[in-house]
Design a protein around this motif. Structure first.
Motif, PDB file in Angstrom:
ATOM      1  N   ALA A 295      -0.735 -35.324  -4.032  1.00  0.00           N
ATOM      2  CA  ALA A 295      -1.789 -35.980  -3.253  1.00  0.00           C
ATOM      3  C   ALA A 295      -2.270 -35.126  -2.085  1.00  0.00           C
ATOM      4  CB  ALA A 295      -1.323 -37.353  -2.777  1.00  0.00           C
ATOM      5  N   PRO A 296      -1.375 -34.582  -1.255  1.00  0.00           N
ATOM      6  CA  PRO A 296      -1.873 -33.750  -0.149  1.00  0.00           C
ATOM      7  C   PRO A 296      -2.514 -32.446  -0.623  1.00  0.00           C
ATOM      8  CG  PRO A 296       0.540 -33.743  -0.207  1.00  0.00           C
ATOM      9  CD  PRO A 296       0.087 -34.785  -1.168  1.00  0.00           C
ATOM     10  N   VAL A 297      -2.069 -31.927  -1.777  1.00  0.00           N
ATOM     11  CA  VAL A 297      -2.724 -30.746  -2.336  1.00  0.00           C
ATOM     12  C   VAL A 297      -4.190 -31.060  -2.620  1.00  0.00           C
ATOM     13  CG1 VAL A 297      -2.883 -29.239  -4.362  1.00  0.00           C
ATOM     14  CG2 VAL A 297      -0.659 -29.714  -3.348  1.00  0.00           C
ATOM     15  N   MET A 298      -4.410 -32.177  -3.301  1.00  0.00           N
ATOM     16  CA  MET A 298      -5.770 -32.548  -3.674  1.00  0.00           C
ATOM     17  C   MET A 298      -6.640 -32.776  -2.450  1.00  0.00           C
ATOM     18  SD  MET A 298      -7.794 -32.953  -6.203  1.00  0.00           S
ATOM     19  CE  MET A 298      -6.798 -33.243  -7.660  1.00  0.00           C
ATOM     20  N   ASN A 299      -6.093 -33.432  -1.448  1.00  0.00           N
ATOM     21  CA  ASN A 299      -6.864 -33.701  -0.229  1.00  0.00           C
ATOM     22  C   ASN A 299      -7.342 -32.411   0.421  1.00  0.00           C
ATOM     23  OD1 ASN A 299      -6.532 -36.470  -0.504  1.00  0.00           O
ATOM     24  ND2 ASN A 299      -4.743 -36.546   0.841  1.00  0.00           N
TER      25      ASN A 299
ATOM     26  N   ASN B 274       7.710 -25.850  -3.454  1.00  0.00           N
ATOM     27  CA  ASN B 274       8.368 -24.616  -3.874  1.00  0.00           C
ATOM     28  C   ASN B 274       9.129 -24.844  -5.179  1.00  0.00           C
ATOM     29  OD1 ASN B 274       7.680 -22.831  -1.723  1.00  0.00           O
ATOM     30  ND2 ASN B 274       9.116 -23.906  -0.403  1.00  0.00           N
ATOM     31  N   GLY B 275       8.936 -23.920  -6.120  1.00  0.00           N
ATOM     32  CA  GLY B 275       9.663 -24.002  -7.376  1.00  0.00           C
ATOM     33  C   GLY B 275       9.043 -24.888  -8.420  1.00  0.00           C
TER      34      GLY B 275
ATOM     35  N   PRO C 168       2.896 -24.374   0.139  1.00  0.00           N
ATOM     36  CA  PRO C 168       3.559 -25.497  -0.546  1.00  0.00           C
ATOM     37  C   PRO C 168       3.312 -26.828   0.167  1.00  0.00           C
ATOM     38  CG  PRO C 168       5.159 -24.288   0.753  1.00  0.00           C
ATOM     39  CD  PRO C 168       3.840 -23.567   0.921  1.00  0.00           C
ATOM     40  N   TYR C 169       3.133 -27.874  -0.627  1.00  0.00           N
ATOM     41  CA  TYR C 169       2.963 -29.230  -0.098  1.00  0.00           C
ATOM     42  C   TYR C 169       4.076 -30.117  -0.645  1.00  0.00           C
ATOM     43  CZ  TYR C 169      -1.786 -28.110   1.522  1.00  0.00           C
ATOM     44  OH  TYR C 169      -2.857 -27.566   2.174  1.00  0.00           O
TER      45      TYR C 169
END
Length: 327
Positions: free
Chosen positions: A192-196, A164-165, A187-188
């Motif tokens: 790294a977790p976004v890409m996964n 967030n933000g 939101p992550y």
């Protein structure tokens, strides 16, 4: 002139020269007089940390003083930034920060410093485009099809951010407002977790920093629909901008820059800026930036100051309109 006055002349001259020498040694021209510390307000290993360490190595060579890089992450980068804002304004404690500095000015509650008044911009180092990417399985080949899908799909599209933000979050909020579409923000805790989840198809879209997205776009696992900059980026010359895709007022550049505490002597700021511009002009440095999808910028302290002030105002509007909150 009598004999006594004549004999006093060498003594007066010596005193005068001593005063001049003492004054000169106390002037900012003697900078730097000790090792320099660069604060990075993010964890080690990220792109800003890598940039700061490269800058530190080159500053050390140019200024003939050791340069120490310290990571002081936390509170969305405000902890490390506050350390520099409150440091002695002598040019020996510096900050390498990003667009987060401008965003946090209005996003983070109770920021312990003023981003405009308490920090002195020295030089903008680089500009980093964001790129709107989708999983390659999503049936949208371009931005027009993506907007139609977002408007007409029974289940809302979602978009991921690294928190967030962050600039990816607010880039998405700007897009929602301009395109008049409703997407769910996911939101992550970091990139790294976004890409996964993006690669796995668990989330639909992401406004990501180009350096991180580029390898997956080139190998075909992600599809790039548009870049957020005013002009196309050489790293993805066939990908249009959002502006040329129907959103002429949409423009976001993430950036990295060097800061000193406010009230740092102008002579010190000027010298740091001159050295930074020499570093940025080095072919090796420019090549290293280009490989990461970043554009070298440079320029004067005055130019960077105006840019930071404009960014603080811009993101204050976006934060207010989106209702974004920190994690």
């Amino acid at each position: 002139m009598n004999k006594r006055q004549f004999l006093r002349l060498p003594l007066l001259s010596a005193i005068a020269w001593a005063c001049v020498a003492g004054t000169a040694s106390a002037q900012p021209s003697a900078y730097p007089g000790k090792p320099i510390t660069i604060i990075v307000p993010f964890a080690a290993g990220g792109s800003t940390d890598t940039m700061a360490r490269l800058i530190g190595k080159k500053l050390s060579a140019h200024l003939n003083q050791p340069v120490i890089v310290e990571n002081r992450p936390g509170a969305g980068s405000t902890i490390g930034s506050a350390i520099v804002a409150k440091a002695p304004p002598d040019g020996h404690t510096l900050l390498v920060s990003t667009i987060s500095l401008a965003i946090n000015a209005s996003l983070q509650p109770n920021v312990p410093f003023d981003a405009v008044k308490d920090l002195q911009p020295v030089t903008q180092i680089s500009s980093l485009p964001l790129v709107l990417v989708v999983n390659s399985s999503l049936p949208a080949r371009n931005l027009r099809e993506f907007v139609e899908l977002a408007r007409n799909r029974p289940v809302k599209l979602n978009y991921a951010s690294s928190g967030n933000g962050t600039s990816p979050h607010l880039a998405g909020e700007m897009f929602k407002t301009m395109a008049k579409v409703d997407m769910v923000h996911v939101p992550y805790k970091g990139n790294a977790p976004v890409m996964n989840d993006l690669l796995a198809g668990h989330v639909d879209a992401h406004f990501g920093l180009l350096p991180a997205m580029l390898p997956q776009v080139k190998n075909g696992k992600l599809r790039a629909l548009a870049v957020t900059t005013e002009k196309r980026t050489p790293a993805l010359p066939d990908v249009p901008t959002l502006a040329e895709s129907g959103f002429p007022d949409y423009e976001i550049n993430s950036w990295q820059g060097l800061f000193a505490p406010a009230q740092t002597p102008p002579e010190v700021v000027r010298r740091l800026s001159e050295v930074m511009n020499r570093i940025i002009d080095e072919p090796e440095f420019r090549t290293s930036l280009s490989k990461e999808g970043s554009d070298p910028v440079g320029g004067s302290s005055e130019q960077f100051t105006r840019h930071v002030e404009n960014e603080v105002r811009k993101w204050a509007r976006v934060v207010k309109e989106s209702g974004a909150k920190p994690d």
